[in-house]
Design an enzyme around this catalytic site. Structure first.
Site, short mmCIF file in Angstrom:
data_model
loop_
_atom_site.label_atom_id
_atom_site.label_comp_id
_atom_site.label_asym_id
_atom_site.label_seq_id
_atom_site.Cartn_x
_atom_site.Cartn_y
_atom_site.Cartn_z
CG ASP A 63 99.20 -24.23 6.32
OD1 ASP A 63 100.03 -23.31 6.38
OD2 ASP A 63 98.87 -24.80 5.27
CG ASN A 71 97.19 -16.03 -3.11
OD1 ASN A 71 96.43 -15.14 -2.76
ND2 ASN A 71 98.21 -16.42 -2.39
CG HIS A 76 98.93 -12.63 -5.07
ND1 HIS A 76 99.42 -13.62 -4.26
CD2 HIS A 76 99.34 -12.94 -6.32
CE1 HIS A 76 100.11 -14.48 -4.97
NE2 HIS A 76 100.08 -14.10 -6.24
CG ASP A 80 97.29 -9.67 0.47
OD1 ASP A 80 97.89 -10.76 0.64
OD2 ASP A 80 97.83 -8.67 -0.06
CD GLU A 106 99.74 -20.76 2.91
OE1 GLU A 106 100.07 -21.85 2.48
OE2 GLU A 106 100.28 -19.71 2.52
#
Length: 185
Positions: A63, A71, A76, A80, A106
């Site tokens: 993670d 973000n 975002h 990404d 994530e």
């Protein structure tokens, strides 16, 4: 006669469409990695190909640490990009036969078959894979790992259920790494 002439082509097109749909349903559209469904579909095949008795099935749950901050700070679109970059780096550090999946926002899962003496080295490689020189956004990861001998895995019955259990154990270990500040195995 015309119907018979086009039947083979139509059949081949139908098979192509079905294969394409199955591939799309088994992969994450952003990263191109397997998704959870793809992971469960391919686990049997992976174990059949790599069933050496002295090896271990290794399940790692990874993670990204404090991903929400990326973000929030950069947007975002950058988030990404970080996920795509992370997926590429993960694939770059695992063996050719490993399964790599994005199973959540994530969160990633890696399943591989390796020698038990290599588990720590592989886990550390997964942890350090996310940061590279020149990265605009530095990323760290918390990694939880669990293992099981291949022979025991194969004898345990339903591979999907067992994989669920191993992912659960690795997930608990990952959360323990996060509680310790992250960027740990």
């Amino acid at each position: 006669g015309a119907v018979l002439a086009f039947a083979p082509a139509a059949t081949q097109f139908g098979i192509w469409v079905l294969r394409n749909d199955a591939n799309v349903a088994a992969t994450d559209p952003l990263t191109g990695l397997l998704n959870r469904r793809g992971l469960y579909i391919l686990i049997d095949d992976m174990l059949r190909r790599r069933s050496e008795a002295d090896r271990h099935v290794v399940v790692a749950v990874i993670d990204l640490d404090r991903f929400k901050r990326i973000n929030d700070a950069f947007g975002h679109a950058v988030g990404d990009q970080v996920l795509v970059r992370s997926a590429e780096r993960l694939q770059g550090v695992v063996g050719d036969g490993a399964l790599v999946a994005r199973v959540g926002g994530e969160e990633f899962v890696v399943v591989d078959v390796i020698e038990s003496t290599e588990v720590r080295r592989v886990a550390e490689g997964l942890r350090t894979a996310f940061t590279g020189p020149g990265d605009q956004t530095r990323v760290t990861a918390s990694v939880g790992v669990t293992t099981m001998p291949v022979a025991k895995f194969g004898a345990a019955g339903d591979p999907a259920q067992l994989l669920d259990e191993l992912i659960g154990q690795a997930d608990e270990a990952m959360f323990a790494a996060k509680r310790e500040g992250g960027d740990k195995v």
